[in-house]
Design a protein around this motif. Structure first.
Motif, PDB file in Angstrom:
ATOM      1  N   LEU A   9       0.858  -1.184   0.000  1.00  0.00           N
ATOM      2  CA  LEU A   9       0.000   0.000   0.000  1.00  0.00           C
ATOM      3  C   LEU A   9       0.894   1.232   0.000  1.00  0.00           C
ATOM      4  O   LEU A   9       1.835   1.315   0.798  1.00  0.00           O
ATOM      5  CB  LEU A   9      -0.891   0.002   1.249  1.00  0.00           C
ATOM      6  CG  LEU A   9      -1.811   1.206   1.405  1.00  0.00           C
ATOM      7  CD1 LEU A   9      -2.943   1.158   0.391  1.00  0.00           C
ATOM      8  CD2 LEU A   9      -2.369   1.261   2.819  1.00  0.00           C
ATOM      9  N   ILE A  10       0.605   2.172  -0.886  1.00  0.00           N
ATOM     10  CA  ILE A  10       1.302   3.462  -0.905  1.00  0.00           C
ATOM     11  C   ILE A  10       0.266   4.531  -0.569  1.00  0.00           C
ATOM     12  O   ILE A  10      -0.711   4.708  -1.297  1.00  0.00           O
ATOM     13  CB  ILE A  10       1.927   3.768  -2.274  1.00  0.00           C
ATOM     14  CG1 ILE A  10       2.860   2.653  -2.711  1.00  0.00           C
ATOM     15  CG2 ILE A  10       2.662   5.111  -2.228  1.00  0.00           C
ATOM     16  CD1 ILE A  10       3.362   2.804  -4.129  1.00  0.00           C
ATOM     17  N   THR A  11       0.486   5.235   0.533  1.00  0.00           N
ATOM     18  CA  THR A  11      -0.465   6.268   0.955  1.00  0.00           C
ATOM     19  C   THR A  11      -0.091   7.609   0.336  1.00  0.00           C
ATOM     20  O   THR A  11       1.057   7.817  -0.072  1.00  0.00           O
ATOM     21  CB  THR A  11      -0.479   6.416   2.489  1.00  0.00           C
ATOM     22  OG1 THR A  11       0.763   7.006   2.900  1.00  0.00           O
ATOM     23  CG2 THR A  11      -0.696   5.075   3.180  1.00  0.00           C
ATOM     24  N   PRO A  12      -1.033   8.556   0.292  1.00  0.00           N
ATOM     25  CA  PRO A  12      -0.713   9.897  -0.195  1.00  0.00           C
ATOM     26  C   PRO A  12       0.345  10.600   0.670  1.00  0.00           C
ATOM     27  O   PRO A  12       1.004  11.521   0.213  1.00  0.00           O
ATOM     28  CB  PRO A  12      -2.050  10.641  -0.121  1.00  0.00           C
ATOM     29  CG  PRO A  12      -3.081   9.575  -0.157  1.00  0.00           C
ATOM     30  CD  PRO A  12      -2.464   8.396   0.546  1.00  0.00           C
ATOM     31  N   GLU A  13       0.517  10.126   1.897  1.00  0.00           N
ATOM     32  CA  GLU A  13       1.528  10.694   2.797  1.00  0.00           C
ATOM     33  C   GLU A  13       2.903  10.058   2.581  1.00  0.00           C
ATOM     34  O   GLU A  13       3.833  10.299   3.338  1.00  0.00           O
ATOM     35  CB  GLU A  13       1.096  10.502   4.255  1.00  0.00           C
ATOM     36  CG  GLU A  13      -0.204  11.201   4.627  1.00  0.00           C
ATOM     37  CD  GLU A  13      -1.448  10.453   4.162  1.00  0.00           C
ATOM     38  OE1 GLU A  13      -2.478  11.128   3.915  1.00  0.00           O
ATOM     39  OE2 GLU A  13      -1.414   9.214   4.019  1.00  0.00           O
ATOM     40  N   CYS A  14       3.038   9.225   1.537  1.00  0.00           N
ATOM     41  CA  CYS A  14       4.289   8.570   1.129  1.00  0.00           C
ATOM     42  C   CYS A  14       4.688   7.414   2.031  1.00  0.00           C
ATOM     43  O   CYS A  14       5.858   7.006   2.037  1.00  0.00           O
ATOM     44  CB  CYS A  14       5.431   9.578   1.025  1.00  0.00           C
ATOM     45  SG  CYS A  14       5.083  10.923  -0.113  1.00  0.00           S
ATOM     46  N   ASP A  15       3.765   6.857   2.799  1.00  0.00           N
ATOM     47  CA  ASP A  15       4.048   5.662   3.582  1.00  0.00           C
ATOM     48  C   ASP A  15       3.901   4.438   2.678  1.00  0.00           C
ATOM     49  O   ASP A  15       3.021   4.396   1.814  1.00  0.00           O
ATOM     50  CB  ASP A  15       3.082   5.531   4.764  1.00  0.00           C
ATOM     51  CG  ASP A  15       3.246   6.643   5.774  1.00  0.00           C
ATOM     52  OD1 ASP A  15       4.400   7.016   6.063  1.00  0.00           O
ATOM     53  OD2 ASP A  15       2.215   7.143   6.264  1.00  0.00           O
ATOM     54  N   VAL A  86      -2.989   3.726  -2.927  1.00  0.00           N
ATOM     55  CA  VAL A  86      -2.998   2.741  -4.007  1.00  0.00           C
ATOM     56  C   VAL A  86      -2.388   1.447  -3.486  1.00  0.00           C
ATOM     57  O   VAL A  86      -1.559   1.456  -2.579  1.00  0.00           O
ATOM     58  CB  VAL A  86      -2.247   3.220  -5.274  1.00  0.00           C
ATOM     59  CG1 VAL A  86      -2.829   4.509  -5.793  1.00  0.00           C
ATOM     60  CG2 VAL A  86      -0.765   3.343  -5.024  1.00  0.00           C
ATOM     61  N   LEU A  87      -2.831   0.360  -4.053  1.00  0.00           N
ATOM     62  CA  LEU A  87      -2.363  -0.960  -3.653  1.00  0.00           C
ATOM     63  C   LEU A  87      -1.683  -1.607  -4.846  1.00  0.00           C
ATOM     64  O   LEU A  87      -2.268  -1.712  -5.923  1.00  0.00           O
ATOM     65  CB  LEU A  87      -3.553  -1.799  -3.189  1.00  0.00           C
ATOM     66  CG  LEU A  87      -3.243  -3.106  -2.489  1.00  0.00           C
ATOM     67  CD1 LEU A  87      -2.551  -2.843  -1.147  1.00  0.00           C
ATOM     68  CD2 LEU A  87      -4.518  -3.901  -2.260  1.00  0.00           C
TER      69      LEU A  87
END
Length: 116
Positions: A9-15, A86-87
């Protein structure tokens, strides 16, 4: 890495968060919707072995995901930004079932995402 996640998983916070998806297709879709935080998913086939799943209405519900957008550009998808979590999963098999990421693909993605 002792355990290979089936998705990232890529978060909008760049995690970047490892995710284990169930093998059952109905349960898998439920988990995917939950981690992407949406009701309807869409998929972008970045390659035959790498899919990027996202909120079908992400433009209206989430901020731009700069890492996902940069990753998509790296694969030639230059015409739009991608929004929300996004996954990343493996591509689909002959029956259209989503495949898990392989250990090699996870390691390559982690190295590639670190460069973005």
């Amino acid at each position: 890495m002792t355990h290979t996640p089936s998705a990232l998983l890529i978060t909008p916070e760049c995690d970047i968060v490892p995710v284990d998806l169930p093998s059952d297709s109905d349960a898998r879709l439920t988990v995917m919707r939950s981690v992407i935080r949406c009701e309807r998913v869409d998929v972008v086939g970045l390659t035959s072995q790498l899919d990027m799943w996202l909120d079908d209405e992400g433009l209206y519900n989430h901020p731009v995901n700069k890492v996902a957008t940069a990753l998509a550009v790296r694969f030639g998808f230059r015409w739009q930004d991608y929004y929300g979590p996004v996954l990343l999963t493996g591509g689909a098999d002959a029956d259209g079932e989503t495949l898990p990421l392989t250990k090699d693909k996870v390691l390559a993605l982690l190295a590639s995402l670190g460069d973005l």
